[in-house]
Scaffold this motif. Structure first.
Motif, short mmCIF file in Angstrom:
data_model
loop_
_atom_site.label_atom_id
_atom_site.label_comp_id
_atom_site.label_asym_id
_atom_site.label_seq_id
_atom_site.Cartn_x
_atom_site.Cartn_y
_atom_site.Cartn_z
N PRO A 1 -3.84 7.92 -1.69
CA PRO A 1 -5.27 8.28 -1.81
C PRO A 1 -5.49 9.72 -1.36
O PRO A 1 -4.72 10.27 -0.58
CB PRO A 1 -5.95 7.29 -0.87
N LYS B 1 0.84 -1.19 0.00
CA LYS B 1 0.00 0.00 0.00
C LYS B 1 0.88 1.24 0.00
O LYS B 1 1.79 1.36 0.83
CB LYS B 1 -0.92 0.01 1.22
N GLU C 1 -7.55 11.07 0.63
CA GLU C 1 -7.79 11.31 2.06
C GLU C 1 -6.48 11.45 2.84
O GLU C 1 -6.48 11.98 3.95
CB GLU C 1 -8.64 10.19 2.66
#
Length: 452
Positions: A218, A175, A220
Protein backbone atom coordinates in the motif's frame (compact mmCIF):
# COMPACT_ATOMS: atom_id res chain seq x y z
CA UNK A 1 -14.35 -41.93 24.34
CA UNK A 2 -12.74 -44.08 21.65
CA UNK A 3 -9.22 -43.25 20.54
CA UNK A 4 -9.10 -41.44 17.20
CA UNK A 5 -8.23 -43.57 14.21
CA UNK A 6 -5.15 -42.37 12.33
CA UNK A 7 -5.14 -42.14 8.57
CA UNK A 8 -2.26 -44.39 7.51
CA UNK A 9 0.74 -42.88 5.78
CA UNK A 10 0.57 -43.33 2.03
CA UNK A 11 3.42 -44.90 0.12
CA UNK A 12 6.17 -43.93 -0.59
CA UNK A 13 6.03 -41.55 2.41
CA UNK A 14 5.63 -44.48 4.80
CA UNK A 15 8.77 -46.16 3.45
CA UNK A 16 10.73 -42.91 3.57
CA UNK A 17 9.76 -42.35 7.20
CA UNK A 18 10.61 -45.92 8.19
CA UNK A 19 14.04 -45.71 6.59
CA UNK A 20 14.74 -42.28 8.04
CA UNK A 21 13.98 -42.93 11.69
CA UNK A 22 16.18 -46.07 11.90
CA UNK A 23 19.23 -44.34 10.41
CA UNK A 24 21.85 -44.12 13.23
CA UNK A 25 23.37 -40.88 11.88
CA UNK A 26 19.94 -39.27 11.63
CA UNK A 27 19.11 -40.38 15.17
CA UNK A 28 22.37 -38.96 16.53
CA UNK A 29 21.81 -35.60 14.83
CA UNK A 30 18.20 -35.56 15.99
CA UNK A 31 19.35 -36.19 19.57
CA UNK A 32 21.92 -33.40 19.30
CA UNK A 33 19.29 -30.93 18.15
CA UNK A 34 16.91 -32.01 20.91
CA UNK A 35 19.58 -31.67 23.60
CA UNK A 36 20.78 -28.19 22.68
CA UNK A 37 17.49 -26.61 21.68
CA UNK A 38 14.26 -28.47 22.26
CA UNK A 39 14.83 -30.06 25.67
CA UNK A 40 14.91 -26.65 27.34
CA UNK A 41 11.98 -25.44 25.21
CA UNK A 42 9.73 -28.23 26.52
CA UNK A 43 11.17 -28.23 30.05
CA UNK A 44 8.06 -26.56 31.50
CA UNK A 45 5.66 -29.03 29.88
CA UNK A 46 4.26 -31.94 31.85
CA UNK A 47 6.74 -34.80 31.85
CA UNK A 48 4.31 -37.08 30.00
CA UNK A 49 3.70 -34.40 27.35
CA UNK A 50 7.41 -33.69 26.84
CA UNK A 51 8.06 -37.44 26.52
CA UNK A 52 5.28 -37.84 23.94
CA UNK A 53 6.49 -34.83 21.94
CA UNK A 54 10.03 -36.16 21.91
CA UNK A 55 8.75 -39.53 20.72
CA UNK A 56 6.85 -37.76 17.92
CA UNK A 57 10.01 -35.84 17.04
CA UNK A 58 11.95 -39.09 16.64
CA UNK A 59 9.28 -41.34 15.13
CA UNK A 60 6.40 -39.27 13.74
CA UNK A 61 3.91 -41.19 15.93
CA UNK A 62 0.98 -39.13 17.14
CA UNK A 63 -0.03 -38.60 20.77
CA UNK A 64 -3.05 -36.28 20.42
CA UNK A 65 -3.84 -35.89 24.11
CA UNK A 66 -0.35 -34.47 24.69
CA UNK A 67 -0.31 -32.09 21.71
CA UNK A 68 -2.68 -29.46 23.11
CA UNK A 69 0.08 -27.03 24.14
CA UNK A 70 2.00 -27.33 20.86
CA UNK A 71 1.18 -24.90 18.07
CA UNK A 72 0.41 -26.18 14.59
CA UNK A 73 3.56 -24.67 13.08
CA UNK A 74 5.65 -26.43 15.74
CA UNK A 75 3.94 -29.77 15.09
CA UNK A 76 4.78 -29.39 11.41
CA UNK A 77 8.39 -28.47 12.18
CA UNK A 78 8.87 -31.36 14.63
CA UNK A 79 7.87 -34.06 12.17
CA UNK A 80 10.81 -36.26 11.11
CA UNK A 81 10.32 -35.50 7.41
CA UNK A 82 9.76 -32.04 5.97
CA UNK A 83 8.41 -32.25 2.42
CA UNK A 84 5.27 -31.24 0.49
CA UNK A 85 4.07 -34.83 0.88
CA UNK A 86 4.59 -35.01 4.65
CA UNK A 87 3.10 -31.56 5.29
CA UNK A 88 0.09 -32.40 3.08
CA UNK A 89 -0.40 -35.49 5.21
CA UNK A 90 -0.13 -33.57 8.47
CA UNK A 91 -2.46 -30.77 7.37
CA UNK A 92 -5.01 -33.43 6.43
CA UNK A 93 -4.68 -35.66 9.49
CA UNK A 94 -3.91 -33.37 12.45
CA UNK A 95 -7.39 -31.74 12.53
CA UNK A 96 -8.98 -35.21 12.74
CA UNK A 97 -7.11 -36.37 15.85
CA UNK A 98 -9.20 -34.58 18.44
CA UNK A 99 -6.35 -32.29 19.53
CA UNK A 100 -7.58 -29.47 21.75
CA UNK A 101 -5.66 -26.49 23.10
CA UNK A 102 -5.59 -25.24 26.68
CA UNK A 103 -9.06 -23.67 26.36
CA UNK A 104 -10.47 -26.80 24.74
CA UNK A 105 -10.64 -25.43 21.20
CA UNK A 106 -10.10 -28.06 18.51
CA UNK A 107 -7.03 -27.72 16.32
CA UNK A 108 -7.72 -25.97 13.04
CA UNK A 109 -5.59 -25.22 9.99
CA UNK A 110 -5.17 -21.47 10.20
CA UNK A 111 -3.43 -19.38 7.59
CA UNK A 112 -1.19 -17.65 10.16
CA UNK A 113 0.12 -20.97 11.49
CA UNK A 114 1.03 -22.26 8.04
CA UNK A 115 2.70 -18.95 7.14
CA UNK A 116 4.64 -18.97 10.40
CA UNK A 117 5.93 -22.44 9.56
CA UNK A 118 6.90 -21.36 6.03
CA UNK A 119 8.74 -18.29 7.29
CA UNK A 120 10.59 -20.32 9.91
CA UNK A 121 12.02 -22.54 7.19
CA UNK A 122 13.54 -19.50 5.47
CA UNK A 123 15.23 -17.82 8.42
CA UNK A 124 18.91 -17.87 9.24
CA UNK A 125 20.05 -19.78 12.32
CA UNK A 126 23.10 -19.65 14.48
CA UNK A 127 24.92 -22.99 14.57
CA UNK A 128 24.73 -22.77 18.35
CA UNK A 129 20.94 -22.85 18.57
CA UNK A 130 19.47 -24.69 15.56
CA UNK A 131 15.78 -25.18 15.07
CA UNK A 132 14.24 -28.65 14.78
CA UNK A 133 14.01 -28.58 10.98
CA UNK A 134 17.58 -27.42 10.40
CA UNK A 135 18.47 -31.07 9.82
CA UNK A 136 16.63 -30.72 6.52
CA UNK A 137 18.69 -29.61 3.54
CA UNK A 138 18.34 -26.19 1.97
CA UNK A 139 16.79 -27.78 -1.10
CA UNK A 140 14.19 -29.59 1.02
CA UNK A 141 13.24 -26.42 2.88
CA UNK A 142 12.97 -24.40 -0.32
CA UNK A 143 10.82 -27.09 -1.95
CA UNK A 144 8.30 -26.86 0.91
CA UNK A 145 8.21 -23.06 0.88
CA UNK A 146 7.85 -22.92 -2.91
CA UNK A 147 4.94 -25.33 -2.65
CA UNK A 148 3.28 -23.35 0.15
CA UNK A 149 3.82 -19.81 -1.18
CA UNK A 150 4.31 -20.25 -4.92
CA UNK A 151 6.86 -18.66 -7.22
CA UNK A 152 5.14 -15.26 -7.08
CA UNK A 153 3.42 -13.51 -4.22
CA UNK A 154 -0.38 -13.70 -4.16
CA UNK A 155 -2.56 -12.20 -1.41
CA UNK A 156 -4.84 -15.23 -1.70
CA UNK A 157 -3.04 -18.50 -2.18
CA UNK A 158 -4.47 -22.00 -2.53
CA UNK A 159 -1.99 -24.65 -1.43
CA UNK A 160 -2.42 -27.89 -3.32
CA UNK A 161 -2.71 -31.20 -1.48
CA UNK A 162 -0.01 -33.15 -3.34
CA UNK A 163 -1.32 -36.45 -1.96
CA UNK A 164 -4.90 -35.99 -3.14
CA UNK A 165 -5.69 -34.00 -6.33
CA UNK A 166 -9.41 -34.09 -5.42
CA UNK A 167 -8.79 -32.35 -2.08
CA UNK A 168 -9.70 -28.62 -2.16
CA UNK A 169 -6.37 -27.66 -0.66
CA UNK A 170 -5.75 -24.99 1.94
CA UNK A 171 -6.37 -21.27 1.58
CA UNK A 172 -3.74 -18.80 2.74
CA UNK A 173 -4.46 -15.11 3.19
CA UNK A 174 -1.24 -13.07 3.06
CA UNK A 175 -0.72 -9.33 3.45
CA UNK A 176 2.11 -8.00 1.26
CA UNK A 177 3.23 -5.62 4.02
CA UNK A 178 3.60 -8.46 6.52
CA UNK A 179 5.48 -10.61 4.03
CA UNK A 180 7.91 -7.82 3.09
CA UNK A 181 8.45 -7.01 6.76
CA UNK A 182 9.29 -10.63 7.53
CA UNK A 183 11.64 -11.05 4.57
CA UNK A 184 13.51 -7.79 5.12
CA UNK A 185 13.56 -8.36 8.86
CA UNK A 186 15.23 -11.74 8.45
CA UNK A 187 17.90 -10.22 6.20
CA UNK A 188 18.63 -7.22 8.43
CA UNK A 189 18.68 -9.37 11.58
CA UNK A 190 21.10 -11.74 9.88
CA UNK A 191 23.44 -8.86 9.00
CA UNK A 192 23.28 -7.47 12.53
CA UNK A 193 24.19 -10.89 13.98
CA UNK A 194 27.40 -11.35 12.01
CA UNK A 195 29.34 -12.30 15.14
CA UNK A 196 27.41 -15.58 15.30
CA UNK A 197 28.16 -16.36 11.64
CA UNK A 198 24.63 -17.65 11.03
CA UNK A 199 23.60 -19.27 7.79
CA UNK A 200 22.16 -16.69 5.35
CA UNK A 201 18.36 -16.51 5.28
CA UNK A 202 17.01 -18.51 2.39
CA UNK A 203 15.03 -15.47 1.26
CA UNK A 204 18.24 -14.38 -0.47
CA UNK A 205 17.53 -17.23 -2.90
CA UNK A 206 13.97 -16.05 -3.50
CA UNK A 207 14.32 -12.30 -4.06
CA UNK A 208 11.94 -12.44 -7.01
CA UNK A 209 9.24 -13.37 -4.53
CA UNK A 210 10.13 -10.33 -2.40
CA UNK A 211 9.90 -8.10 -5.47
CA UNK A 212 6.46 -9.47 -6.38
CA UNK A 213 5.22 -8.72 -2.84
CA UNK A 214 6.90 -5.29 -2.75
CA UNK A 215 5.01 -4.24 -5.88
CA UNK A 216 1.70 -4.76 -4.04
CA UNK A 217 2.53 -2.68 -0.97
CA UNK A 218 0.00 0.00 0.00
CA UNK A 219 1.12 3.58 -0.64
CA UNK A 220 1.33 4.40 3.07
CA UNK A 221 4.15 1.88 3.38
CA UNK A 222 6.38 4.40 1.57
CA UNK A 223 5.37 7.50 3.52
CA UNK A 224 7.38 9.18 6.27
CA UNK A 225 4.58 8.61 8.73
CA UNK A 226 5.70 6.31 11.54
CA UNK A 227 2.84 4.36 13.11
CA UNK A 228 2.83 2.70 16.51
CA UNK A 229 5.72 0.35 17.03
CA UNK A 230 3.56 -2.77 17.16
CA UNK A 231 2.27 -2.29 13.64
CA UNK A 232 3.80 -4.16 10.72
CA UNK A 233 4.28 -0.89 8.85
CA UNK A 234 6.54 0.46 11.61
CA UNK A 235 8.71 -2.65 11.54
CA UNK A 236 8.80 -2.76 7.74
CA UNK A 237 10.06 0.82 7.55
CA UNK A 238 12.71 0.19 10.16
CA UNK A 239 14.12 -2.73 8.20
CA UNK A 240 13.83 -1.16 4.73
CA UNK A 241 15.29 2.22 5.68
CA UNK A 242 18.15 0.58 7.59
CA UNK A 243 18.95 -1.61 4.61
CA UNK A 244 18.98 1.34 2.20
CA UNK A 245 21.06 3.52 4.51
CA UNK A 246 24.13 1.37 5.25
CA UNK A 247 25.52 -2.11 5.60
CA UNK A 248 28.43 -3.26 7.74
CA UNK A 249 31.41 -0.92 7.77
CA UNK A 250 34.46 0.16 9.73
CA UNK A 251 36.32 3.45 9.79
CA UNK A 252 39.15 1.88 11.76
CA UNK A 253 40.07 -1.36 9.99
CA UNK A 254 39.46 -3.15 6.70
CA UNK A 255 36.43 -5.43 6.62
CA UNK A 256 37.29 -9.12 6.37
CA UNK A 257 36.14 -11.08 3.30
CA UNK A 258 33.52 -12.79 5.46
CA UNK A 259 31.98 -9.45 6.40
CA UNK A 260 32.16 -8.19 2.85
CA UNK A 261 29.90 -11.10 1.90
CA UNK A 262 27.16 -9.58 4.07
CA UNK A 263 27.42 -6.31 2.18
CA UNK A 264 27.32 -8.12 -1.14
CA UNK A 265 24.07 -9.77 -0.05
CA UNK A 266 22.68 -6.35 0.89
CA UNK A 267 23.63 -4.98 -2.52
CA UNK A 268 21.92 -7.96 -4.13
CA UNK A 269 18.67 -7.13 -2.29
CA UNK A 270 18.85 -3.43 -3.15
CA UNK A 271 19.58 -4.25 -6.80
CA UNK A 272 16.18 -5.95 -6.88
CA UNK A 273 14.22 -3.31 -4.96
CA UNK A 274 15.64 0.07 -5.99
CA UNK A 275 14.61 -0.21 -9.68
CA UNK A 276 10.99 -0.34 -8.44
CA UNK A 277 11.36 3.30 -7.37
CA UNK A 278 10.86 4.32 -11.00
CA UNK A 279 7.25 3.20 -10.71
CA UNK A 280 6.60 4.16 -7.06
CA UNK A 281 7.18 7.93 -6.60
CA UNK A 282 6.88 7.82 -2.81
CA UNK A 283 9.49 5.06 -2.56
CA UNK A 284 11.76 6.99 -4.92
CA UNK A 285 11.54 10.06 -2.68
CA UNK A 286 12.45 8.01 0.40
CA UNK A 287 15.50 6.61 -1.39
CA UNK A 288 16.63 10.09 -2.45
CA UNK A 289 16.14 11.55 1.03
CA UNK A 290 18.17 8.76 2.64
CA UNK A 291 20.90 9.14 0.02
CA UNK A 292 21.08 12.91 0.55
CA UNK A 293 21.15 12.55 4.33
CA UNK A 294 17.85 14.27 4.97
CA UNK A 295 17.74 15.25 8.64
CA UNK A 296 14.51 13.30 9.18
CA UNK A 297 16.26 10.06 8.27
CA UNK A 298 19.67 10.80 9.76
CA UNK A 299 18.11 11.41 13.17
CA UNK A 300 16.33 8.07 13.05
CA UNK A 301 18.71 5.84 11.10
CA UNK A 302 21.97 6.93 12.70
CA UNK A 303 20.94 7.39 16.29
CA UNK A 304 22.71 4.27 17.55
CA UNK A 305 25.94 2.66 16.46
CA UNK A 306 27.16 -0.77 17.47
CA UNK A 307 30.81 -1.64 17.02
CA UNK A 308 32.04 -5.19 17.37
CA UNK A 309 35.27 -7.12 17.48
CA UNK A 310 35.15 -10.85 16.91
CA UNK A 311 37.81 -13.54 17.09
CA UNK A 312 38.34 -17.23 17.73
CA UNK A 313 40.49 -18.94 20.31
CA UNK A 314 41.49 -22.51 21.09
CA UNK A 315 39.38 -24.74 23.36
CA UNK A 316 42.21 -24.62 25.91
CA UNK A 317 42.22 -20.83 26.06
CA UNK A 318 38.43 -20.81 26.08
CA UNK A 319 38.44 -22.96 29.22
CA UNK A 320 41.07 -20.74 30.81
CA UNK A 321 39.02 -17.62 30.14
CA UNK A 322 35.89 -19.25 31.49
CA UNK A 323 37.69 -20.00 34.74
CA UNK A 324 39.03 -16.44 34.89
CA UNK A 325 35.87 -14.48 34.02
CA UNK A 326 33.05 -16.82 35.08
CA UNK A 327 32.95 -17.49 38.77
CA UNK A 328 29.74 -19.55 38.86
CA UNK A 329 29.24 -22.94 37.13
CA UNK A 330 27.21 -22.70 33.92
CA UNK A 331 24.98 -25.71 33.30
CA UNK A 332 22.64 -24.45 30.59
CA UNK A 333 22.15 -21.72 28.01
CA UNK A 334 19.45 -20.07 30.13
CA UNK A 335 21.85 -19.68 33.07
CA UNK A 336 24.64 -18.18 30.98
CA UNK A 337 25.04 -14.40 31.25
CA UNK A 338 25.24 -12.89 27.79
CA UNK A 339 28.12 -10.51 28.44
CA UNK A 340 30.75 -9.38 30.95
CA UNK A 341 31.54 -5.69 31.21
CA UNK A 342 35.30 -5.26 31.13
CA UNK A 343 35.65 -1.50 31.43
CA UNK A 344 33.28 1.44 31.83
CA UNK A 345 34.42 4.99 31.24
CA UNK A 346 31.79 6.30 33.66
CA UNK A 347 32.52 3.74 36.40
CA UNK A 348 34.91 4.86 39.14
CA UNK A 349 34.32 2.10 41.68
CA UNK A 350 36.79 -0.44 42.96
CA UNK A 351 35.70 -3.42 40.87
CA UNK A 352 38.73 -5.14 39.31
CA UNK A 353 39.35 -5.02 35.58
CA UNK A 354 39.42 -8.75 34.83
CA UNK A 355 40.86 -8.36 31.36
CA UNK A 356 43.72 -6.28 32.70
CA UNK A 357 44.35 -8.91 35.38
CA UNK A 358 44.50 -11.68 32.76
CA UNK A 359 46.79 -9.65 30.49
CA UNK A 360 49.13 -8.85 33.38
CA UNK A 361 49.53 -12.56 34.05
CA UNK A 362 49.74 -13.88 30.47
CA UNK A 363 50.69 -10.92 28.22
CA UNK A 364 52.40 -8.17 30.28
CA UNK A 365 53.41 -6.16 27.22
CA UNK A 366 49.79 -5.87 26.12
CA UNK A 367 48.66 -5.24 29.71
CA UNK A 368 50.40 -1.86 29.63
CA UNK A 369 48.21 -0.83 26.70
CA UNK A 370 44.82 -1.89 28.11
CA UNK A 371 44.35 1.06 30.56
CA UNK A 372 44.52 3.44 27.58
CA UNK A 373 40.89 2.42 26.90
CA UNK A 374 39.66 3.83 30.19
CA UNK A 375 39.49 7.52 29.23
CA UNK A 376 37.44 6.76 26.10
CA UNK A 377 33.66 7.19 26.15
CA UNK A 378 33.13 3.54 25.31
CA UNK A 379 32.01 0.43 27.13
CA UNK A 380 33.91 -2.77 26.41
CA UNK A 381 32.19 -6.10 27.01
CA UNK A 382 33.09 -9.73 26.46
CA UNK A 383 30.19 -11.60 24.84
CA UNK A 384 29.01 -15.21 24.99
CA UNK A 385 31.85 -16.48 27.11
CA UNK A 386 29.73 -18.79 29.23
CA UNK A 387 27.55 -20.59 26.68
CA UNK A 388 28.69 -24.22 26.85
CA UNK A 389 27.42 -25.10 23.37
CA UNK A 390 29.88 -22.68 21.75
CA UNK A 391 32.47 -25.44 21.75
CA UNK A 392 35.11 -23.06 23.04
CA UNK A 393 35.72 -21.16 19.82
CA UNK A 394 33.54 -18.08 19.37
CA UNK A 395 33.82 -14.74 21.16
CA UNK A 396 33.27 -11.10 20.55
CA UNK A 397 34.19 -7.90 22.26
CA UNK A 398 31.49 -5.33 21.77
CA UNK A 399 31.53 -1.70 22.63
CA UNK A 400 29.30 1.21 21.76
CA UNK A 401 29.45 4.95 22.18
CA UNK A 402 28.05 6.04 25.51
CA UNK A 403 24.89 7.86 24.43
CA UNK A 404 24.85 9.82 27.69
CA UNK A 405 28.25 11.37 27.06
CA UNK A 406 27.98 12.73 23.53
CA UNK A 407 30.64 10.23 22.55
CA UNK A 408 33.12 11.09 19.85
CA UNK A 409 33.21 8.68 16.88
CA UNK A 410 36.97 9.10 16.67
CA UNK A 411 37.28 7.73 20.20
CA UNK A 412 35.47 4.57 19.20
CA UNK A 413 37.75 4.18 16.18
CA UNK A 414 40.82 4.65 18.39
CA UNK A 415 39.43 2.02 20.75
CA UNK A 416 39.12 -0.41 17.85
CA UNK A 417 42.70 0.20 16.79
CA UNK A 418 43.96 -0.17 20.34
CA UNK A 419 42.13 -3.44 20.93
CA UNK A 420 43.42 -4.70 17.59
CA UNK A 421 46.95 -3.80 18.66
CA UNK A 422 46.53 -5.72 21.91
CA UNK A 423 44.74 -8.79 20.62
CA UNK A 424 46.79 -9.25 17.47
CA UNK A 425 49.63 -10.31 19.78
CA UNK A 426 47.55 -12.93 21.59
CA UNK A 427 47.06 -16.59 20.56
CA UNK A 428 43.82 -15.94 18.65
CA UNK A 429 42.75 -16.10 15.01
CA UNK A 430 40.25 -14.54 12.59
CA UNK A 431 40.36 -11.15 14.27
CA UNK A 432 37.85 -8.79 12.64
CA UNK A 433 35.84 -5.67 13.46
CA UNK A 434 32.79 -3.87 12.10
CA UNK A 435 29.90 -1.63 13.00
CA UNK A 436 26.41 -0.89 11.76
CA UNK A 437 23.62 1.61 12.31
CA UNK A 438 20.49 0.44 14.07
CA UNK A 439 17.39 2.43 13.20
CA UNK A 440 15.44 4.26 15.89
CA UNK A 441 12.01 5.16 14.52
CA UNK A 442 10.80 6.87 17.65
CA UNK A 443 8.36 9.61 16.78
CA UNK A 444 9.55 12.63 18.79
CA UNK A 445 6.19 14.37 18.56
CA UNK A 446 3.91 11.48 19.46
CA UNK A 447 6.19 9.78 21.97
CA UNK A 448 6.12 6.46 20.14
CA UNK A 449 8.14 3.74 21.85
CA UNK A 450 11.21 2.34 20.07
CA UNK A 451 11.10 -1.26 18.87
CA UNK A 452 13.30 -3.47 20.99
Amino acid sequence: MPAPSFTPLPEPLASELAQTIINPQWQAERQRLWDIHLESYFADFKRSAAKAIKHYYFTGEFAPKHFGEVSLDMLLALYPIISPQSISYLLTVLPTLGIKDLVKRPLEIRSDDVLRFARSLMRSYSPFAPKPHQSQSIEQRLAVVDWLLGDEFAPQRCVENVLDPKHPGWQLSIKPLNMCRDILGSIVSWMHSAEFNPCPPLWLKRLDYLVSAFKLLPLEAHSRNIPHRRQAEHQFKRYLWSLIDAGLFSDAVTLSPRLQDYNQAREQVLACLLPLAKHIPAFKQVCLDIEHRDSFFVDRLRSYQAQKIHFKISPELFKQWQQHFVHEPIDSEEEAPRWWSLTHSDKKDNQPDLMLAWLEQHAPEQARLWPQLWPFSVNVSLINLAAPYHEGLHFEIRYSIDSYKAGDQSQADKAVQLIYQIFSQLPICELESWQYYDADLEDRDDDVIIID
